[in-house]
Design a protein around this motif. Structure first.
Motif, PDB file in Angstrom:
ATOM      1  N   ILE A   6       0.851  -1.205   0.000  1.00  0.00           N
ATOM      2  CA  ILE A   6       0.000   0.000   0.000  1.00  0.00           C
ATOM      3  C   ILE A   6       0.882   1.249   0.000  1.00  0.00           C
ATOM      4  N   ALA A   7       1.891   1.258   0.876  1.00  0.00           N
ATOM      5  CA  ALA A   7       2.781   2.414   0.953  1.00  0.00           C
ATOM      6  C   ALA A   7       3.564   2.591  -0.341  1.00  0.00           C
ATOM      7  N   SER A   8       4.040   1.478  -0.892  1.00  0.00           N
ATOM      8  CA  SER A   8       4.814   1.553  -2.138  1.00  0.00           C
ATOM      9  C   SER A   8       3.964   2.067  -3.283  1.00  0.00           C
ATOM     10  N   ALA A   9       2.735   1.572  -3.370  1.00  0.00           N
ATOM     11  CA  ALA A   9       1.849   2.025  -4.449  1.00  0.00           C
ATOM     12  C   ALA A   9       1.542   3.504  -4.315  1.00  0.00           C
ATOM     13  N   ALA A  10       1.566   3.994  -3.088  1.00  0.00           N
ATOM     14  CA  ALA A  10       1.265   5.403  -2.861  1.00  0.00           C
ATOM     15  C   ALA A  10       2.439   6.305  -3.191  1.00  0.00           C
ATOM     16  N   ASP A  11       3.671   5.804  -2.972  1.00  0.00           N
ATOM     17  CA  ASP A  11       4.795   6.726  -3.175  1.00  0.00           C
ATOM     18  C   ASP A  11       5.618   6.441  -4.425  1.00  0.00           C
ATOM     19  N   ARG A  12       5.512   5.262  -4.990  1.00  0.00           N
ATOM     20  CA  ARG A  12       6.348   4.955  -6.154  1.00  0.00           C
ATOM     21  C   ARG A  12       5.522   5.086  -7.425  1.00  0.00           C
ATOM     22  N   ARG A  13       5.593   6.242  -8.006  1.00  0.00           N
ATOM     23  CA  ARG A  13       4.876   6.511  -9.242  1.00  0.00           C
ATOM     24  C   ARG A  13       5.873   6.629 -10.380  1.00  0.00           C
ATOM     25  N   THR A  14       5.525   6.068 -11.521  1.00  0.00           N
ATOM     26  CA  THR A  14       6.460   6.040 -12.647  1.00  0.00           C
ATOM     27  C   THR A  14       6.817   7.438 -13.112  1.00  0.00           C
ATOM     28  N   HIS A  61       8.906   6.141   3.829  1.00  0.00           N
ATOM     29  CA  HIS A  61       8.241   4.927   3.375  1.00  0.00           C
ATOM     30  C   HIS A  61       8.103   3.913   4.519  1.00  0.00           C
ATOM     31  N   SER A  62       9.156   3.708   5.288  1.00  0.00           N
ATOM     32  CA  SER A  62       9.126   2.739   6.381  1.00  0.00           C
ATOM     33  C   SER A  62       8.164   3.179   7.476  1.00  0.00           C
ATOM     34  N   LYS A  63       8.151   4.465   7.773  1.00  0.00           N
ATOM     35  CA  LYS A  63       7.243   4.996   8.806  1.00  0.00           C
ATOM     36  C   LYS A  63       5.790   4.800   8.383  1.00  0.00           C
ATOM     37  N   LEU A  64       5.474   5.091   7.127  1.00  0.00           N
ATOM     38  CA  LEU A  64       4.102   4.905   6.656  1.00  0.00           C
ATOM     39  C   LEU A  64       3.735   3.423   6.647  1.00  0.00           C
ATOM     40  N   THR A  65       4.673   2.559   6.274  1.00  0.00           N
ATOM     41  CA  THR A  65       4.406   1.126   6.301  1.00  0.00           C
ATOM     42  C   THR A  65       4.051   0.670   7.716  1.00  0.00           C
ATOM     43  N   ALA A  66       4.785   1.170   8.713  1.00  0.00           N
ATOM     44  CA  ALA A  66       4.502   0.814  10.104  1.00  0.00           C
ATOM     45  C   ALA A  66       3.136   1.314  10.538  1.00  0.00           C
ATOM     46  N   SER A 119     -10.023   3.864   2.600  1.00  0.00           N
ATOM     47  CA  SER A 119      -9.450   2.587   2.191  1.00  0.00           C
ATOM     48  C   SER A 119      -8.012   2.797   1.706  1.00  0.00           C
ATOM     49  N   ALA A 120      -7.338   1.674   1.439  1.00  0.00           N
ATOM     50  CA  ALA A 120      -6.000   1.764   0.862  1.00  0.00           C
ATOM     51  C   ALA A 120      -6.045   2.476  -0.480  1.00  0.00           C
ATOM     52  N   ASN A 121      -7.075   2.191  -1.271  1.00  0.00           N
ATOM     53  CA  ASN A 121      -7.208   2.861  -2.569  1.00  0.00           C
ATOM     54  C   ASN A 121      -7.425   4.354  -2.398  1.00  0.00           C
ATOM     55  N   ASP A 122      -8.192   4.747  -1.370  1.00  0.00           N
ATOM     56  CA  ASP A 122      -8.403   6.178  -1.109  1.00  0.00           C
ATOM     57  C   ASP A 122      -7.078   6.871  -0.817  1.00  0.00           C
ATOM     58  N   LEU A 123      -6.237   6.225   0.000  1.00  0.00           N
ATOM     59  CA  LEU A 123      -4.951   6.819   0.367  1.00  0.00           C
ATOM     60  C   LEU A 123      -4.021   6.919  -0.832  1.00  0.00           C
ATOM     61  N   LYS A 124      -4.258   6.084  -1.836  1.00  0.00           N
ATOM     62  CA  LYS A 124      -3.488   6.155  -3.082  1.00  0.00           C
ATOM     63  C   LYS A 124      -4.161   7.064  -4.107  1.00  0.00           C
ATOM     64  N   ASN A 125      -5.306   7.663  -3.701  1.00  0.00           N
ATOM     65  CA  ASN A 125      -6.087   8.531  -4.585  1.00  0.00           C
ATOM     66  C   ASN A 125      -6.602   7.779  -5.816  1.00  0.00           C
ATOM     67  N   GLU A 126      -7.129   6.585  -5.560  1.00  0.00           N
ATOM     68  CA  GLU A 126      -7.730   5.783  -6.623  1.00  0.00           C
ATOM     69  C   GLU A 126      -9.190   5.502  -6.257  1.00  0.00           C
ATOM     70  N   PRO A 127     -10.147   5.983  -7.053  1.00  0.00           N
ATOM     71  CA  PRO A 127      -9.966   6.800  -8.264  1.00  0.00           C
ATOM     72  C   PRO A 127      -9.619   8.254  -7.922  1.00  0.00           C
ATOM     73  N   SER A 162       1.661   9.586   1.051  1.00  0.00           N
ATOM     74  CA  SER A 162       3.120   9.569   1.198  1.00  0.00           C
ATOM     75  C   SER A 162       3.707  10.950   0.957  1.00  0.00           C
ATOM     76  N   ARG A 163       3.265  11.595  -0.098  1.00  0.00           N
ATOM     77  CA  ARG A 163       3.830  12.910  -0.423  1.00  0.00           C
ATOM     78  C   ARG A 163       3.339  13.978   0.544  1.00  0.00           C
ATOM     79  N   THR A 164       2.101  13.875   0.982  1.00  0.00           N
ATOM     80  CA  THR A 164       1.618  14.827   1.978  1.00  0.00           C
ATOM     81  C   THR A 164       2.437  14.719   3.254  1.00  0.00           C
ATOM     82  N   ALA A 165       2.702  13.491   3.693  1.00  0.00           N
ATOM     83  CA  ALA A 165       3.467  13.286   4.925  1.00  0.00           C
ATOM     84  C   ALA A 165       4.896  13.779   4.772  1.00  0.00           C
TER      85      ALA A 165
END
Length: 772
Positions: free
Chosen positions: A81-89, A195-200, A341-349, A538-541
């Motif tokens: 979830i954290a990776s999908a939120a912060d690792r964008r191509t 990333h590690s802090k958000l994962t925790a 949800s996890a999708n909400d935190l990733k801004n999906e949609p 991730s970016r907000t934090a």
């Protein structure tokens, strides 16, 4: 904290430490590298924690043969979830990985920016790490240094819940400038620490959420059915906001005002930290779940359970009851939360992330409109006063007062002022061994410690709760967090500050804060080019942490190493100023008037470099005699700041009064660099042109609408011409001065700028009148 939550937090915080090992030249997968490093070098022997490190990827987890309730499944999905939120191509056409890839600046994509700046490799300290365009590579030496620090720290702390926040501090110090991903295909603007802090934080929420539902088969729910879990409203974004802070800080007597201002501001900052830790403690999670804390408000990521909501409701009731008892209606805490949800935190949609913050904000606004329960209102209206109770002359709280007419809280806050400068640790205890202790909510008290007295307290104080370390990293039992604190002081009183000013002996007050910060938090990473691709938690934090670093820590460096000076051939150096408050996005600083103007220029320039021009600041600067009432200084400078906020586009400074508003570019380049410096150079060279010429110029320029004054103005300029025997340099300087001054008189905007420049110069040469 439950054992499972402690182990999830630890495992999640350390799950990617193998990336640092890998970048020192280790050829294994980072999961295996991290597992071996922690077990063999750091001496970590907890099998459940080590499993989370070794098996946090699907490939390893699939055939690991772990029990269905292994915590590794939680860290696995939290990491995803954290990776999908912060690792964008990235838009760049590059492939593969590069161990020497630097960390991208979080400001590259903020507020429509589209840059490619990088951070230099370093551990976190008090110096400012400005992003740069120059070529940077991270080498094995840097990563080895980080790894040594982590290994030594992990070996040196006990592995239990009392040390969990210390582990968080260690990782922040060493991984703040380490990129989470070194993929050439991704935007690497999230650090390994963030990333590690958000994962925790996510992992703890997931465990709480599943535990509340009685779910123990983590493999099925989080591994086999992961796609379904991403849609569940498993999380709560919670925010708390304290109202009344400004009035509380400035409601002081004028004797000892500077110390009282600092102390009240610092007390409120520690109070806010204590509130956050009280919430986290009641829920049973660590500081990893605190997304942001500063400026009287905080954001926390929590589990969406009935128990969490009950805990938050009870907490707010308790806190506001305590505020009523201690301060009446002066302070109030309003909270709000939104399931996500996890999708909400990733801004999906697209758009769902913004809706989370909107819901939280709406709830807080609603609570501020309806502050108190019926029981609290009854209590306020039926309070009885004892015969020996009077009104405090500072805060007007009704209490048993000391001999000086101050309540115990105001007395305690004033006593606390010296400790802010001399002590490094601030402890929360439930042991009331003295009436002189400062009270905190939840039956706690605040005391200041040295390292030695803290060690003694940890051993002997049965009521010891936690400690905060100021402006340095420190590991120990129940060390809640290090506090970045703007504590710069170069003057003990208003008198000291004013007497050290150059020219007129005056104080200046600077109040400033970031423009449109709320919008930047919610939608700052949305742009026409990228849409909402980078709008994530991730970016907000990360962005909020960078901003807090600037205003809570780096501001000390800016004041210590002042650059801009109003005076010729004067290296500014340490400012004659004192920080009253410097929070998550704003500052309140008092000092010698010339140093405050110089610092304002430094602050604007430094913020522009630090945030790459993505953020602007609006400020007010008021100038006052040293005995001017503090509350009036604060109020009037606040009005000047409001005038800057009302300027088209904001990004402005208002000097002296509401008519003196300029954009920063206009103030620095047109008022100071162009007009002030010309005026200063002319009058310091032409000794025959005294103050009378200055005051006459000012009078004529202020009344420029009267046509006759233009002729008088031209005549006055002509009278200032040097004689025939004057050096050619003086004649040339006069020609430049007189021509520009005449041109400026003809233009309303330039004339206003010149008037401000003349006032500033007059202040630099003016001596105090008798009685001032």
């Amino acid at each position: 904290m439950r054992t499972e939550l402690y182990k999830i937090t630890t495992g999640s915080l350390l799950h990617d430490v193998g990336k640092v090992v890998h970048r020192t030249g280790d050829g294994r997968s980072h999961a295996e590298s991290g597992y071996a490093f922690l077990k063999e070098q750091a001496g970590l022997d907890d099998a459940e924690i080590l499993q989370q490190v070794r098996f946090h990827h699907a490939a390893g987890l699939k055939n690991a043969g772990l029990a269905q309730n292994s915590l590794a499944y939680i860290t696995y999905i939290a990491d995803n979830i954290a990776s999908a939120a912060d690792r964008r191509t990235s838009d760049a056409q590059a492939y593969g990985f590069s161990r020497d890839l630097p960390l991208d600046s979080i400001f590259n994509l903020l507020n429509g920016n589209d840059e490619h700046m990088k951070y230099a490799p370093k551990v976190l300290d008090g110096s400012i790490n400005y992003p740069t365009l120059r070529s940077i590579k991270y080498d094995e030496t840097f990563y080895s240094r980080c790894l040594d620090n982590i290994r030594d720290s992990v070996k040196g702390i006990d592995h239990n819940e009392a040390y969990i926040n210390s582990l968080l501090e260690v990782l922040e110090a060493n991984l703040t400038y380490v990129p989470s991903s070194t993929s050439k295909e991704e935007v690497a603007d999230i650090s390994l620490f963030d990333h590690s802090k958000l994962t925790a934080a996510l992992g703890c929420c997931i465990w709480e959420y599943l535990n509340a539902q009685g779910v123990t088969d983590y493999r099925e729910r989080l591994f086999t059915q992961a796609a379904s879990f991403y849609q569940e409203k498993a999380f709560l974004l919670y925010s708390i906001d304290i109202s009344g802070i400004q009035d509380f800080i400035y409601s002081i007597a004028d004797d000892g005002a500077l110390k009282a201002l600092r102390a009240r501001s610092f007390y409120l900052e520690l109070l806010m930290e204590h509130l956050v830790d009280t919430i986290l403690g009641r829920i049973g999670v660590s500081r990893a779940n605190c997304i942001y804390c500063g400026g009287g408000h905080a954001y926390l990521l929590l589990a969406n359970t009935e128990q969490t909501i009950k805990t938050l409701t009870a907490f707010e009731s308790d806190i506001n009851g305590w505020f009523l008892d201690m301060f009446g209606t002066a302070l109030y805490a309003a909270g709000g939360y939104a399931p996500c949800s996890a999708n909400d935190l990733k801004n999906e949609p697209d758009g769902t992330y913004k809706l989370i913050f909107r819901e939280v904000s709406n709830q807080i606004s609603a609570r501020k409109l309806k502050r108190y329960t019926a029981a609290q209102l009854l209590r306020m209206n039926h309070r009885t006063l004892q015969d020996d109770m009077r009104e405090c002359r500072i805060c007007h709280r009704t209490d048993r007062l000391g001999e000086n007419g101050k309540c115990l809280i105001c007395e305690g806050i004033e006593r606390f002022s010296k400790a802010i400068q001399t002590r490094d640790f601030f402890t929360v205890t439930k042991t009331a061994d003295s009436e002189r202790l400062l009270p905190l909510p939840d039956g706690c008290y605040l005391v200041a410690d040295t390292e030695n007295t803290l060690r003694q307290r940890m051993k002997s104080d049965e009521g010891y709760m936690r400690s905060y370390c100021k402006n340095r990293f420190y590991t120990g039992s129940d060390i809640a967090a290090k506090l970045w604190v703007g504590d710069y002081q170069n003057g003990d009183s208003f008198h000291d500050l004013a007497q050290n000013a150059g020219g007129i002996r005056r104080l200046a007050v600077l109040r400033a804060d970031i423009d449109n910060l709320g919008q930047a938090f919610v939608s700052g990473f949305e742009s026409e080019k990228h849409g909402q691709k980078y709008v994530t938690l991730s970016r907000t934090a990360t962005f909020s942490r960078k901003l807090a670093l600037f205003f809570k820590l780096h501001v000390n460096t800016l004041l210590q190493e002042g650059e801009y000076s109003l005076h010729v051939n004067d290296e500014a150096g340490p400012r004659k100023a004192t920080i009253v408050y410097s929070g998550g996005d704003d500052v309140f600083i008092i000092g010698a008037w010339d140093d405050i103007i110089g610092f304002a220029v430094d602050l604007n320039d430094s913020l522009s470099d630090y945030a790459q021009g993505t953020l602007t600041i609006s400020a007010g600067i008021g100038i006052y005699p040293e005995k001017y009432p503090v509350a009036a200084m604060a109020r009037q400078t606040g009005e000047l700041e409001d005038a800057s906020k009302a300027y088209p586009g904001k990004n402005a400074v208002t000097l002296f009064d509401e008519s003196g508003t300029y954009s920063w570019d206009e103030f620095i380049n047109a008022v100071l660099a162009e007009k002030y410096e010309l005026i200063r150079d002319f009058f310091q060279t032409m000794q025959d042109c005294g103050k009378s010429f200055l005051y006459r110029l000012l009078d004529l320029m202020r009344s420029r609408d009267e046509k006759i004054n233009l002729a008088r103005y031209a005549y006055l300029l002509a009278r200032m011409e040097p004689g025939e025997k004057a050096p050619d340099e003086s004649k040339k300087l006069y020609q430049d001065f007189s021509q520009k001054m005449y041109q400026w008189m003809l233009d309303e905007k330039a004339c206003k700028q010149a008037i401000t420049a003349l006032y500033i110069y007059v202040y630099t040469i003016r001596e105090n009148a008798e009685g001032e």
